[in-house]
Design a protein around this motif. Structure first.
Motif, PDB file in Angstrom:
ATOM      1  N   UNK A 273       0.828  -1.210   0.000  1.00 13.12           N
ATOM      2  CA  UNK A 273       0.000   0.000   0.000  1.00 13.12           C
ATOM      3  C   UNK A 273       0.859   1.256   0.000  1.00 13.12           C
ATOM      4  N   UNK A 274       0.193   2.384  -0.255  1.00 14.59           N
ATOM      5  CA  UNK A 274       0.894   3.673  -0.270  1.00 14.59           C
ATOM      6  C   UNK A 274       1.604   3.876   1.063  1.00 14.59           C
ATOM      7  N   UNK A 275       2.771   4.467   1.029  1.00 15.75           N
ATOM      8  CA  UNK A 275       3.511   4.726   2.264  1.00 15.75           C
ATOM      9  C   UNK A 275       4.483   3.613   2.580  1.00 15.75           C
ATOM     10  N   UNK A 276       4.158   2.380   2.186  1.00 18.16           N
ATOM     11  CA  UNK A 276       5.072   1.280   2.488  1.00 18.16           C
ATOM     12  C   UNK A 276       6.317   1.331   1.616  1.00 18.16           C
ATOM     13  N   UNK A 277       6.120   1.702   0.340  1.00 19.87           N
ATOM     14  CA  UNK A 277       7.288   1.732  -0.539  1.00 19.87           C
ATOM     15  C   UNK A 277       7.009   2.664  -1.710  1.00 19.87           C
ATOM     16  N   UNK A 278       8.083   3.057  -2.391  1.00 21.53           N
ATOM     17  CA  UNK A 278       7.932   3.954  -3.538  1.00 21.53           C
ATOM     18  C   UNK A 278       7.308   3.194  -4.699  1.00 21.53           C
ATOM     19  N   UNK A 279       6.871   3.958  -5.676  1.00 20.57           N
ATOM     20  CA  UNK A 279       6.298   3.351  -6.873  1.00 20.57           C
ATOM     21  C   UNK A 279       7.346   2.479  -7.579  1.00 20.57           C
ATOM     22  N   UNK A 280       8.563   2.993  -7.587  1.00 14.63           N
ATOM     23  CA  UNK A 280       9.666   2.261  -8.235  1.00 14.63           C
ATOM     24  C   UNK A 280       9.870   0.895  -7.573  1.00 14.63           C
ATOM     25  N   UNK A 281       9.856   0.891  -6.236  1.00 14.84           N
ATOM     26  CA  UNK A 281      10.023  -0.368  -5.513  1.00 14.84           C
ATOM     27  C   UNK A 281       8.819  -1.291  -5.679  1.00 14.84           C
ATOM     28  N   UNK A 282       7.638  -0.704  -5.731  1.00 15.73           N
ATOM     29  CA  UNK A 282       6.428  -1.514  -5.936  1.00 15.73           C
ATOM     30  C   UNK A 282       6.529  -2.242  -7.270  1.00 15.73           C
ATOM     31  N   UNK A 283       6.969  -1.458  -8.256  1.00 17.35           N
ATOM     32  CA  UNK A 283       7.096  -1.988  -9.615  1.00 17.35           C
ATOM     33  C   UNK A 283       8.139  -3.109  -9.677  1.00 17.35           C
ATOM     34  N   UNK A 284       9.157  -2.958  -8.860  1.00 15.37           N
ATOM     35  CA  UNK A 284      10.246  -3.935  -8.906  1.00 15.37           C
ATOM     36  C   UNK A 284       9.990  -5.150  -8.000  1.00 15.37           C
ATOM     37  N   UNK A 285       9.558  -4.883  -6.763  1.00 13.63           N
ATOM     38  CA  UNK A 285       9.502  -5.970  -5.780  1.00 13.63           C
ATOM     39  C   UNK A 285       8.114  -6.588  -5.590  1.00 13.63           C
ATOM     40  N   UNK A 286       7.073  -5.765  -5.715  1.00  9.55           N
ATOM     41  CA  UNK A 286       5.753  -6.268  -5.315  1.00  9.55           C
ATOM     42  C   UNK A 286       4.910  -6.760  -6.487  1.00  9.55           C
ATOM     43  N   UNK A 287       4.846  -5.924  -7.519  1.00  5.56           N
ATOM     44  CA  UNK A 287       3.869  -6.139  -8.563  1.00  5.56           C
ATOM     45  C   UNK A 287       4.156  -7.352  -9.469  1.00  5.56           C
ATOM     46  N   UNK A 288       5.387  -7.555  -9.948  1.00  2.00           N
ATOM     47  CA  UNK A 288       5.590  -8.612 -10.954  1.00  2.00           C
ATOM     48  C   UNK A 288       5.141 -10.002 -10.496  1.00  2.00           C
ATOM     49  N   UNK A 289       5.457 -10.394  -9.278  1.00  2.16           N
ATOM     50  CA  UNK A 289       5.086 -11.735  -8.817  1.00  2.16           C
ATOM     51  C   UNK A 289       3.569 -11.847  -8.649  1.00  2.16           C
ATOM     52  N   UNK A 290       2.958 -10.796  -8.114  1.00  2.00           N
ATOM     53  CA  UNK A 290       1.505 -10.814  -7.930  1.00  2.00           C
ATOM     54  C   UNK A 290       0.819 -10.895  -9.296  1.00  2.00           C
ATOM     55  N   UNK A 291       1.297 -10.072 -10.219  1.00  2.70           N
ATOM     56  CA  UNK A 291       0.719 -10.031 -11.563  1.00  2.70           C
ATOM     57  C   UNK A 291       0.801 -11.419 -12.222  1.00  2.70           C
ATOM     58  N   UNK A 292       1.962 -12.058 -12.043  1.00  3.73           N
ATOM     59  CA  UNK A 292       2.167 -13.373 -12.636  1.00  3.73           C
ATOM     60  C   UNK A 292       1.158 -14.396 -12.091  1.00  3.73           C
ATOM     61  N   UNK A 293       0.973 -14.369 -10.767  1.00  2.00           N
ATOM     62  CA  UNK A 293       0.018 -15.302 -10.141  1.00  2.00           C
ATOM     63  C   UNK A 293      -1.395 -15.014 -10.653  1.00  2.00           C
ATOM     64  N   UNK A 294      -1.762 -13.730 -10.618  1.00  2.00           N
ATOM     65  CA  UNK A 294      -3.125 -13.346 -10.998  1.00  2.00           C
ATOM     66  C   UNK A 294      -3.408 -13.732 -12.455  1.00  2.00           C
ATOM     67  N   UNK A 295      -2.478 -13.416 -13.347  1.00  3.19           N
ATOM     68  CA  UNK A 295      -2.701 -13.712 -14.768  1.00  3.19           C
ATOM     69  C   UNK A 295      -2.800 -15.218 -15.015  1.00  3.19           C
ATOM     70  N   UNK A 296      -1.987 -15.985 -14.295  1.00  5.07           N
ATOM     71  CA  UNK A 296      -2.039 -17.445 -14.476  1.00  5.07           C
ATOM     72  C   UNK A 296      -3.400 -17.988 -14.029  1.00  5.07           C
ATOM     73  N   UNK A 297      -3.935 -17.432 -12.961  1.00  4.41           N
ATOM     74  CA  UNK A 297      -5.230 -17.916 -12.472  1.00  4.41           C
ATOM     75  C   UNK A 297      -6.357 -17.508 -13.414  1.00  4.41           C
TER      76      UNK A 297
END
Lengths: 413, 220
Positions: A273-297
């Motif tokens: 969520x906002x405040x936890x990390x920058x957009x750059x870090x979200x893009x690098x650390x958080x989003x790709x793995x989540x996106x991969x799981x979601x798209x596969x499902x």
């Protein structure tokens, strides 16, 4: 199941699915995703008993669905106390275990994986999980620490016998048996609840539920502080650990959805969520793995539902990337206008009524809040009204009633 | 640009990047060049940390950067500043005050408390963090033992609010209420609750918590 009940159930399920898929519905829906202790509180059951006595908890949940006339049956957000007590969990505290009876269960977050253990973990996650992590997290599995790595026992499995032949290991195996039996009991109780609700015409909100890969690492392995520091000190190792959970999570989610015959899989997102990390870090650390799981499902014909905890307004452009109408978002705190602009024609809006308002506000305030939600989102379809994290334990019943009434009034309007 | 200003600029860069080696090396070099540990702390560490704190408040940086900066400064303090102070026996205090922090009994949520702790540290306070699920009696006992200047309590669960009041009542009962200003915070709290339970003040955010602590000690 009598034909008329089947018709009611199918009607509700179709409306629910249409809302989730952003298709037009004949009306706005109101339905909580899950329940911790609100139902139990209303039924006069202590939190301790709600975690121990499954039949009582599910009966209380059924009563709540019927009393408030929700469009769906809520799922239980509480794990059985037996799971914690049998293992002697150190990583949780729960009512009646190591907390007073009226408290909610809580996770004890710490660095279960130390910063200098990444290499060991990444080299052999199975071995590390079994012989290091689990003994740290539970008293009951502490003997695993003393076992040699399985491969070192040799290829002949008969020598597992001598390897386990200590009083400590025998006690541990007994605990595992009890844990499995307790799981059979609680899964049976859940199955009975779902069947009963369906016989009453209510589809259950979701079946399986998961924590996204980044949160798995941040919650259960490195803790918040450790993870934040790793983003600078060990970014590649952190990413490798996160990625490690992607494929197993996809497989587990598909298997679980099949086992419970429910395509709706709930994901609890918290540390992006906002405040936890920058957009750059979200893009690098958080989003790709989540996106991969979601798209596969989605690819597998399932419906991943993302519960985005905290303020997720800055992350809306990421959510908007997901296939239209395939990934409903359950919101905690969000700028509603931004959500409408960015997500209005992308995904279903579920949730959004603040826990604070439901717990401490007045019914007319709740009504006004729900009306605002309806004004903003209803014209596009795909709105399911709910508390921001389901119905909070402390919600005032008259406020929950006001939330439902506001939706029902809008139907007649 | 003065020498301290340029050092500070570089120091901020180093701590935000978590470059312990560079930050420790700058502190060592400055001391070798004649600066006292207190001078380095006052002219470089303290203003740099305040800058980091302000950037966090304005969401120019986020938790990973603030945690990493605080962690790096901790290293500089433990490896260079503290040993040098002990050696020179300067004995000058570099702390604005000592704050005890705890999430009260029954509650294990500590993200907010930890953020307040970090913000207090980066603003020059010494922090005694008792962790989570801390009984009222332990809070009072440790406050006495550590001789803190402020007691800070956090709660996310409304059911745990009575324990905060218990601390205020215990202090009153022991006749030491005036000795310890009490600040509360966390999602379950608000200013009216603070007043009702007899706390001195309420912090609505980590940044506000720091300002209120300064105010309580007359440092504003």
């Amino acid at each position: 199941m009598p034909a008329e009940v089947k018709t009611v159930l199918q009607g509700r399920l179709e409306r629910f699915n249409n809302a989730l898929q952003l298709k037009s519905t004949d009306r706005v829906l109101v339905g909580p995703c899950s329940d911790h202790f609100f139902s139990a509180k209303l039924a006069g059951i202590s939190n301790k008993d709600a975690m121990l006595e499954h039949d009582k908890r599910y009966k209380a949940m059924k009563d709540v669905v019927l009393r408030f006339d929700f469009d769906i049956a809520l799922q239980s957000g509480v794990y059985p106390a037996q799971w914690y007590s049998i293992l002697g969990a150190r990583h949780y505290k729960w009512p009646g275990g190591n907390l007073p009876e009226d408290k909610t269960f809580q996770f004890v977050e710490k660095e279960y994986l130390l910063a200098d253990e990444y290499d060991q973990f990444l080299a052999n996650p199975n071995d590390f999980t079994m012989r290091v992590l689990w003994p740290r997290m539970t008293e009951g599995l502490a003997p695993l620490e003393q076992l040699p790595p399985f491969y070192s026992i040799g290829p002949d499995p008969i020598f597992l016998g001598p390897a386990f032949a200590t009083p400590e290991n025998l006690a541990m195996l007994e605990k595992l048996k009890l844990l499995a039996e307790a799981s059979v009991d609680s899964m049976q109780a859940e199955g009975d609840y779902i069947a009963e609700m369906e016989e009453l015409g209510y589809p259950v909100s979701y079946g399986a539920n998961f924590t996204p890969p980044f949160d798995l690492v941040a919650d259960f392995l490195r803790g918040l502080r450790g993870t934040m520091v790793d983003m600078y000190r060990a970014p590649d190792k952190l990413l490798a650990a996160v990625d490690l959970y992607v494929e197993p999570q996809i497989e587990a989610a598909i298997a679980w959805a099949e086992a419970v015959n429910n395509p709706r899989i709930f994901f609890w997102l918290h540390k992006g969520a906002a405040g936890f990390m920058s957009d750059e870090h979200y893009q690098k650390f958080y989003w790709p793995s989540l996106r991969q799981v979601v798209l596969a499902l989605v690819e597998g014909g399932l419906t991943p539902i993302l519960h985005v905890q905290g303020d997720y307004t800055p992350r809306l452009p990421y959510l908007a990337e997901l296939p239209r109408g395939k990934v409903p978002i359950h919101y905690d705190r969000i700028d509603r206008q931004d959500a409408m602009e960015i997500m209005g024609d992308r995904q279903c809006f579920w949730g959004g009524v603040s826990s604070a308002l439901l717990s401490t506000g007045a019914p007319d305030q709740v009504e006004d809040d729900v009306k605002e939600l309806i004004d903003i989102f209803a014209p596009h379809g795909g709105l399911i009204v709910d508390g921001s994290v389901g119905i909070p334990d402390e919600a005032r019943p008259e406020n929950v009633e006001a939330m439902v009434d506001a939706v029902h009034q809008s139907i007649g309007a | 640009m003065s020498d301290w200003e340029s050092k500070q600029k570089q120091f901020i860069k180093d701590i935000l990047a978590g470059d312990e080696e560079a930050a420790v090396s700058m502190a060592r070099t400055s001391l070798e060049e004649g600066a006292t540990p207190v001078e380095f702390f006052e002219n470089c560490i303290a203003p740099s940390l305040q800058d980091v704190g302000k950037r966090f408040e304005t969401l120019d940086i986020f938790l990973p950067e603030m945690v990493t900066a605080a962690d790096t400064v901790e290293k500089v303090n433990s490896e260079v500043i503290k040993p040098a102070v002990a050696e020179s026996q300067a004995g000058e205090s570099m702390s604005l005050g000592k704050v005890l922090l705890a999430t009260v009994q029954g509650d294990l949520h500590d993200i907010g408390k930890n953020m307040v702790g970090l913000m207090l540290k980066v603003n020059g306070f010494e922090v005694v963090d008792l962790g989570t699920n801390v009984p009222p009696a332990d809070i009072v006992a440790r406050a006495e033992q550590e001789q803190v200047d402020i007691i800070g309590m956090s709660a996310l669960l409304t059911t745990c609010l009575p324990y905060m009041k218990d601390v205020c009542d215990f202090l009153e009962g022991k006749g030491i209420r005036d000795k310890y200003p009490v600040i509360i915070g966390g999602a379950a709290t608000h200013p009216e609750i603070a007043e009702e339970m007899g706390a001195n003040t309420h912090g609505g955010s980590a940044a506000e918590g720091v300002e209120k602590c300064k105010m309580l000690l007359g440092k504003l």
